[in-house]
Design a protein around this motif. Structure first.
Motif, PDB file in Angstrom:
ATOM      1  N   LYS A  78       0.835  -1.294   0.180  1.00 42.53           N
ATOM      2  CA  LYS A  78      -0.182   0.086  -0.007  1.00 42.53           C
ATOM      3  C   LYS A  78       0.995   1.514  -0.048  1.00 42.53           C
ATOM      4  O   LYS A  78       0.496   2.288  -0.366  1.00 42.53           O
ATOM      5  N   THR A  79       2.228   1.063   0.403  1.00 41.40           N
ATOM      6  CA  THR A  79       3.008   2.254   0.350  1.00 41.40           C
ATOM      7  C   THR A  79       4.335   1.612  -0.433  1.00 41.40           C
ATOM      8  O   THR A  79       4.533   0.352  -0.882  1.00 41.40           O
ATOM      9  N   GLY A  80       5.249   2.481  -0.866  1.00 42.00           N
ATOM     10  CA  GLY A  80       6.426   2.121  -1.695  1.00 42.00           C
ATOM     11  C   GLY A  80       7.688   2.243  -1.086  1.00 42.00           C
ATOM     12  O   GLY A  80       8.381   3.362  -1.495  1.00 42.00           O
ATOM     13  N   ARG A  81       7.912   1.693  -0.039  1.00 40.74           N
ATOM     14  CA  ARG A  81       9.365   2.148   0.768  1.00 40.74           C
ATOM     15  C   ARG A  81      10.300   1.132   0.214  1.00 40.74           C
ATOM     16  O   ARG A  81      10.095  -0.114  -0.509  1.00 40.74           O
ATOM     17  N   THR A  82      11.640   1.582   0.234  1.00 43.23           N
ATOM     18  CA  THR A  82      12.713   0.868  -0.124  1.00 43.23           C
ATOM     19  C   THR A  82      12.760  -0.575   0.287  1.00 43.23           C
ATOM     20  O   THR A  82      12.725  -0.578   1.674  1.00 43.23           O
ATOM     21  N   HIS A  83      12.872  -1.622  -0.281  1.00 44.15           N
ATOM     22  CA  HIS A  83      12.976  -2.849   0.083  1.00 44.15           C
ATOM     23  C   HIS A  83      11.866  -3.579   1.098  1.00 44.15           C
ATOM     24  O   HIS A  83      11.956  -4.291   2.030  1.00 44.15           O
ATOM     25  N   GLN A  84      10.454  -2.745   0.993  1.00 47.09           N
ATOM     26  CA  GLN A  84       9.576  -2.919   1.876  1.00 47.09           C
ATOM     27  C   GLN A  84       9.160  -4.242   2.225  1.00 47.09           C
ATOM     28  O   GLN A  84       8.906  -4.723   3.393  1.00 47.09           O
ATOM     29  N   ILE A  85       8.962  -4.894   1.172  1.00 48.53           N
ATOM     30  CA  ILE A  85       8.671  -6.420   1.146  1.00 48.53           C
ATOM     31  C   ILE A  85       9.585  -7.289   2.024  1.00 48.53           C
ATOM     32  O   ILE A  85       9.392  -8.160   2.873  1.00 48.53           O
ATOM     33  N   ARG A  86      10.979  -7.226   1.582  1.00 52.10           N
ATOM     34  CA  ARG A  86      11.909  -7.848   2.215  1.00 52.10           C
ATOM     35  C   ARG A  86      12.154  -7.579   3.768  1.00 52.10           C
ATOM     36  O   ARG A  86      12.478  -8.550   4.499  1.00 52.10           O
ATOM     37  N   VAL A  87      12.092  -6.260   3.971  1.00 51.11           N
ATOM     38  CA  VAL A  87      12.066  -5.677   5.373  1.00 51.11           C
ATOM     39  C   VAL A  87      10.949  -6.284   6.416  1.00 51.11           C
ATOM     40  O   VAL A  87      11.410  -6.690   7.343  1.00 51.11           O
ATOM     41  N   HIS A  88       9.724  -6.091   5.565  1.00 49.47           N
ATOM     42  CA  HIS A  88       8.618  -6.325   6.564  1.00 49.47           C
ATOM     43  C   HIS A  88       8.625  -8.227   6.851  1.00 49.47           C
ATOM     44  O   HIS A  88       8.347  -8.512   7.906  1.00 49.47           O
ATOM     45  N   PHE A  89       8.928  -8.981   5.833  1.00 50.07           N
ATOM     46  CA  PHE A  89       8.896 -10.374   6.089  1.00 50.07           C
ATOM     47  C   PHE A  89      10.116 -10.667   7.009  1.00 50.07           C
ATOM     48  O   PHE A  89      10.046 -11.565   8.033  1.00 50.07           O
ATOM     49  N   LYS A  90      11.197  -9.974   6.872  1.00 47.87           N
ATOM     50  CA  LYS A  90      12.174 -10.300   7.789  1.00 47.87           C
ATOM     51  C   LYS A  90      11.793  -9.971   9.493  1.00 47.87           C
ATOM     52  O   LYS A  90      12.111 -10.821  10.194  1.00 47.87           O
ATOM     53  N   ALA A  91      11.161  -8.761   9.451  1.00 48.48           N
ATOM     54  CA  ALA A  91      10.762  -8.419  10.740  1.00 48.48           C
ATOM     55  C   ALA A  91       9.679  -9.464  11.317  1.00 48.48           C
ATOM     56  O   ALA A  91       9.810  -9.738  12.455  1.00 48.48           O
ATOM     57  N   LEU A  92       8.957  -9.969  10.420  1.00 47.46           N
ATOM     58  CA  LEU A  92       8.013 -11.064  10.927  1.00 47.46           C
ATOM     59  C   LEU A  92       8.725 -12.523  11.361  1.00 47.46           C
ATOM     60  O   LEU A  92       8.446 -13.409  11.829  1.00 47.46           O
ATOM     61  N   GLY A  93       9.987 -12.684  10.998  1.00 47.90           N
ATOM     62  CA  GLY A  93      10.781 -13.685  11.129  1.00 47.90           C
ATOM     63  C   GLY A  93      10.890 -14.750   9.955  1.00 47.90           C
ATOM     64  O   GLY A  93      10.917 -15.977  10.164  1.00 47.90           O
ATOM     65  N   HIS A  94      10.474 -13.980   8.744  1.00 48.02           N
ATOM     66  CA  HIS A  94      10.132 -15.063   7.640  1.00 48.02           C
ATOM     67  C   HIS A  94      10.586 -14.262   6.439  1.00 48.02           C
ATOM     68  O   HIS A  94       9.911 -13.916   5.479  1.00 48.02           O
ATOM     69  N   PRO A  95      12.241 -14.462   6.244  1.00 45.51           N
ATOM     70  CA  PRO A  95      12.810 -13.600   5.215  1.00 45.51           C
ATOM     71  C   PRO A  95      12.507 -14.341   3.692  1.00 45.51           C
ATOM     72  O   PRO A  95      12.247 -15.291   3.823  1.00 45.51           O
ATOM     73  N   LEU A  96      12.840 -13.678   2.965  1.00 44.02           N
ATOM     74  CA  LEU A  96      12.515 -14.168   1.563  1.00 44.02           C
ATOM     75  C   LEU A  96      13.214 -15.118   1.109  1.00 44.02           C
ATOM     76  O   LEU A  96      14.732 -15.181   1.703  1.00 44.02           O
ATOM     77  N   ALA A  97      13.180 -16.422   0.460  1.00 42.99           N
ATOM     78  CA  ALA A  97      13.868 -17.285  -0.049  1.00 42.99           C
ATOM     79  C   ALA A  97      14.859 -16.575  -1.047  1.00 42.99           C
ATOM     80  O   ALA A  97      14.354 -15.879  -1.809  1.00 42.99           O
TER      81      ALA A  97
END
Length: 152
Positions: A78-97
């Motif tokens: 919904k927003t467009g921050r740098t590396h948003q998806i990668r950072v958010h999923f890492k914060a949840l404990g589920h980094p991207l493969a």
């Protein structure tokens, strides 16, 4: 048209949907990640779950398929921050493969990681110059499809 599209991005009217393979099993079939994002002391971006520091970032996800060691998710930002998806999923404990930058040090290393970061821009939607909604989708590239076929 450039200015028209730019204003749609700024007003958050553009639909951006991704497919991502995250490590581990997501606890919920869908959810919203609402953590602000700021630059860390190491120079990379970092999610700040309980902080006012950084810029607001909002990510929604829906599980597409569970694997033994991974979860395939459809992600809408919904927003467009740098590396948003990668950072958010890492914060949840589920980094991207396949992510070599946003990993969790204490997490077991991937035994057979994908050939590259498993993140694909799946769908883009916006209003054209006639104010008609347009959507364009893209299937997973062959290398990522092949990796999914061998994933447990």
């Amino acid at each position: 048209m450039f200015i028209f599209l730019k204003s749609q991005f700024a007003d958050r009217k553009v639909k951006k949907e991704y497919l991502a393979l995250v490590r581990g099993k997501m606890e919920k079939d869908s959810g919203t990640i609402n953590f602000s994002i700021a630059r860390s002391s190491a120079g990379t971006m970092a999610a700040r779950p309980l902080s006012q520091e950084g810029k607001n970032a909002l990510t929604e996800y829906h599980v597409v398929k569970y694997f033994i060691n991974y979860t395939l998710v459809r992600v809408t930002i919904k927003t467009g921050r740098t590396h948003q998806i990668r950072v958010h999923f890492k914060a949840l404990g589920h980094p991207l493969a396949g992510d070599k930058l946003y990993t969790i040090r204490k997490q077991k290393k991937e035994t057979a990681p994908p050939p590259r970061l498993f993140l694909h821009s799946h769908l883009l939607g916006f209003y054209d110059s006639d104010n008609q909604w347009q959507e364009f989708s893209s299937d997973l590239p062959t290398d990522l499809k092949n990796y999914l076929n061998t994933t447990k």
